[in-house]
Design an enzyme around this catalytic site. Structure first.
Site, mmCIF file in Angstrom:
data_model
loop_
_atom_site.group_PDB
_atom_site.id
_atom_site.type_symbol
_atom_site.label_atom_id
_atom_site.label_comp_id
_atom_site.label_asym_id
_atom_site.label_seq_id
_atom_site.Cartn_x
_atom_site.Cartn_y
_atom_site.Cartn_z
ATOM 1 N N HIS A 1 11.027 56.680 2.512
ATOM 2 C CA HIS A 1 9.682 56.279 2.901
ATOM 3 C C HIS A 1 9.523 54.771 2.758
ATOM 4 O O HIS A 1 10.340 54.097 2.125
ATOM 5 C CB HIS A 1 8.646 56.990 2.022
ATOM 6 N N SER B 1 22.727 59.470 -0.313
ATOM 7 C CA SER B 1 23.302 58.174 0.029
ATOM 8 C C SER B 1 22.638 57.093 -0.815
ATOM 9 O O SER B 1 22.320 57.326 -1.977
ATOM 10 C CB SER B 1 23.159 57.873 1.517
ATOM 11 N N ASP C 1 13.656 59.561 -3.737
ATOM 12 C CA ASP C 1 14.085 60.135 -5.007
ATOM 13 C C ASP C 1 15.513 59.671 -5.280
ATOM 14 O O ASP C 1 16.323 59.562 -4.355
ATOM 15 C CB ASP C 1 14.071 61.661 -4.941
#
EC number: 4.1.1.65
Length: 370
Positions: free
Chosen positions: A223, A339, A154
């Protein structure tokens, strides 16, 4: 084709109550209201902590961009020490009665949607670290099956496009060296071609990149964006400066200066890499299949890096053997706070991004098409 997002659940109506005049009761009432349901991002003037943090990280530091010595002064700030202290604080268990008010304040400040969390009960999270690394319900992040490349996290798209002349754009108009970012080739080659060309398996293909910025309120796990095999992990100790887009505009080669973990290997179109870039208060980068990785150590040698290969001497990588096989959408690792993820990949020259600069994106949504 771009995969659409699932329909959002309607936010519960906020009770229409006036503020109590007694300060303590007013604060208790406000925190209770915040923790009772889904909190959506509020305007900046309603988010004082986030607004103050923005001023400190961007506006207060922007004058330093005009002179290199002052930029160097910013680089001397003890961000690694601060990040380790923040990590210790995150690991301290909170009393049960304090968890809901603390997490509610964070939810309100950064617009966290707790309705997506696998566990919505705030009392379940013993400390801030557990809350930051909360898992989501599987149904809220479907992985686009129609695209070969999806978002690893995200966040917000900072930049994307083709790599030109071994230079990568960190934001519009600010570039960094591809070789400085990835490090020297693991196997020296007498080929005089450019660093970029040596990465490509075919001269008919091109090298592309995309940068995803994770804000503090985002889901902090990342992911696999594609089906690929990781052959090498390269860890660069370094600074932990803010990767806020405003800071990235004036600190040249910010992504090369900060601590980062580069996972590189091959996918169906050739070279592929995923890099997790650390930042202030994000010294801890965890990769699930690599238990030996330790980030934000108290001491390190400037310019050094550590390699770990996942390919055994007898493995034949080109035939699909060896390395760590990852499937699209599979969990790879996590940050302790927000980050940046940088993807660099080889693809046919007609690869096109289905993105807009600055757009919000979710893990599993399509990045482009062939």
């Amino acid at each position: 084709a771009m995969c659409r997002r699932p329909a959002q659940l309607p936010a519960p109506a906020r009770p229409a109550r006036s503020w109590l005049r007694v300060p303590r009761l007013a604060l208790r009432h406000r925190l209770s209201a915040l923790s009772s349901g889904v909190c959506r991002p509020a305007p900046w003037h309603h988010r004082p902590i986030a607004f103050l943090g923005f001023l400190l990280s961007v506006n207060a530091l922007r004058p330093l961009a005009n002179r290199d010595p002052q930029v160097a002064l910013y680089r001397t700030f003890p961000t690694r020490l601060v990040s380790r202290a923040w990590g210790r604080l995150n690991g301290l268990d909170l009393p049960t009665w304090l968890r809901k008010p603390i997490y509610s304040l964070y939810i309100w400040t950064f617009g966290v949607n707790m309705q997506e969390a696998a566990v919505e009960d705030l009392h379940h999270y013993k400390n801030l670290g557990e809350f930051f690394r909360r898992r989501l319900k599987p149904a809220v992040r479907p992985v686009c099956a129609a695209s070969c490349l999806t978002s690893p996290a995200d966040g917000r798209i900072l930049h994307f496009g083709r790599v030109q002349n071994s230079q990568v754009e960190q934001v519009k108009g600010v570039t960094y060296s591809l070789e400085n970012f990835l490090g020297p080739p693991s196997r020296p080659s007498p080929d005089p071609a450019s660093f970029q060309d040596r990465l490509l398996s075919s001269p008919d293909r091109a090298l592309f990149h995309v940068v995803v910025y994770l804000a503090p309120g985002d889901y902090h796990c990342f992911h696999s964006p594609a089906d690929w095999r990781v052959e090498l992990r390269r860890h660069f100790p370094g600074s932990l400066m803010s990767v806020n887009p405003g800071v990235a505009r004036w600190v040249k080669e910010l992504f090369c200066l900060n601590e980062r973990v580069v996972l590189s290997g091959q996918w169906q179109h050739g070279f592929f890499s995923l890099t997790a870039v650390g930042a202030t208060n994000v010294g801890s980068i965890r990769v699930y299949f690599d238990q030996e990785l330790r980030t934000n150590a108290p001491r390190y040698s400037k310019g050094s890096f550590q390699d770990r290969t996942y390919v055994a001497p007898g493995d034949q990588v080109k035939t699909g053997e060896g390395g760590v096989a990852l499937r699209k959408g599979e969990p790879v690792g996590e940050f302790n706070l927000g980050s940046t993820i940088v993807l660099l990949f080889e693809a046919p020259a007609d690869f096109t991004f289905d993105l807009q600069p600055g757009q919000r994106i979710r893990m599993g949504e399509a990045l482009g098409t062939l």
